[in-house]
Design a protein around this motif. Structure first.
Motif, short mmCIF file in Angstrom:
data_model
loop_
_atom_site.label_atom_id
_atom_site.label_comp_id
_atom_site.label_asym_id
_atom_site.label_seq_id
_atom_site.Cartn_x
_atom_site.Cartn_y
_atom_site.Cartn_z
N LEU A 38 -1.05 -34.08 27.67
CA LEU A 38 -0.99 -32.64 27.80
C LEU A 38 -2.52 -32.01 27.84
N PHE A 39 -3.29 -32.48 26.95
CA PHE A 39 -4.56 -31.82 26.69
C PHE A 39 -5.87 -32.25 27.70
N GLN A 40 -5.67 -33.38 28.04
CA GLN A 40 -6.64 -33.97 29.31
C GLN A 40 -8.18 -33.77 28.65
N GLU A 44 -7.50 -27.24 23.61
CA GLU A 44 -6.65 -26.16 23.43
C GLU A 44 -6.04 -25.98 24.90
N ILE A 45 -4.69 -25.79 24.72
CA ILE A 45 -3.99 -25.27 26.09
C ILE A 45 -3.06 -24.20 25.62
N GLY A 46 -2.58 -23.58 26.84
CA GLY A 46 -1.64 -22.41 27.01
C GLY A 46 -0.56 -22.85 27.34
N ILE A 47 0.49 -22.20 26.76
CA ILE A 47 2.08 -22.30 27.43
C ILE A 47 2.60 -21.06 27.32
N LEU A 53 2.37 -16.08 25.83
CA LEU A 53 1.34 -16.86 25.87
C LEU A 53 1.26 -17.35 24.45
N TYR A 54 1.62 -18.83 24.54
CA TYR A 54 1.43 -19.39 23.21
C TYR A 54 0.09 -20.32 23.42
N ARG A 55 -0.70 -20.71 22.26
CA ARG A 55 -1.66 -21.81 22.30
C ARG A 55 -1.19 -22.74 21.43
N LEU A 56 -1.58 -23.97 22.08
CA LEU A 56 -1.38 -25.27 21.12
C LEU A 56 -2.82 -25.52 21.04
N LYS A 57 -3.31 -25.98 19.76
CA LYS A 57 -4.48 -26.50 19.59
C LYS A 57 -4.66 -27.79 18.59
N ILE A 58 -5.66 -28.55 18.98
CA ILE A 58 -5.86 -29.79 18.08
C ILE A 58 -6.89 -29.42 17.17
N THR A 59 -6.45 -29.43 15.88
CA THR A 59 -7.44 -28.94 14.59
C THR A 59 -8.56 -30.29 14.68
N LYS A 63 -4.67 -32.42 13.78
CA LYS A 63 -3.34 -32.01 13.64
C LYS A 63 -3.17 -30.74 14.88
N LEU A 64 -2.03 -30.69 15.13
CA LEU A 64 -1.47 -29.71 16.24
C LEU A 64 -1.09 -28.18 15.72
#
Length: 68
Positions: A38-40, A44-47, A53-59, A63-64
């Motif tokens: 997913l993150f390549q 952070e990626i947008g969904i 628009l949602y943001r999925l982040k790695i802390t 953690k997500l």
């Protein structure tokens, strides 16, 4: 690091007639993707979901976090 355990998705709550709650083991097919896929290499990626628009982040702790 992907710590996903497919067995976490196999429980369904069922109420019986005596109003007690029990958990039944049910096979639920869940499509699983690696966070690396997913993150390549990004943090952070947008969904886009239903026009939002949602943001999925790695802390920093790995953690997500999902934010709208």
């Amino acid at each position: 690091m992907n710590t996903h355990n497919p067995n976490e998705f196999c429980y369904r709550v069922r109420r019986s007639d005596d109003t007690s709650t029990r958990f039944d083991r049910v096979s639920l097919a869940v499509r699983t993707l690696s966070s690396n896929t997913l993150f390549q290499g990004e943090h952070e990626i947008g969904i886009e979901h239903h026009g939002a628009l949602y943001r999925l982040k790695i802390t920093r702790q790995g953690k997500l976090i999902l934010n709208k």
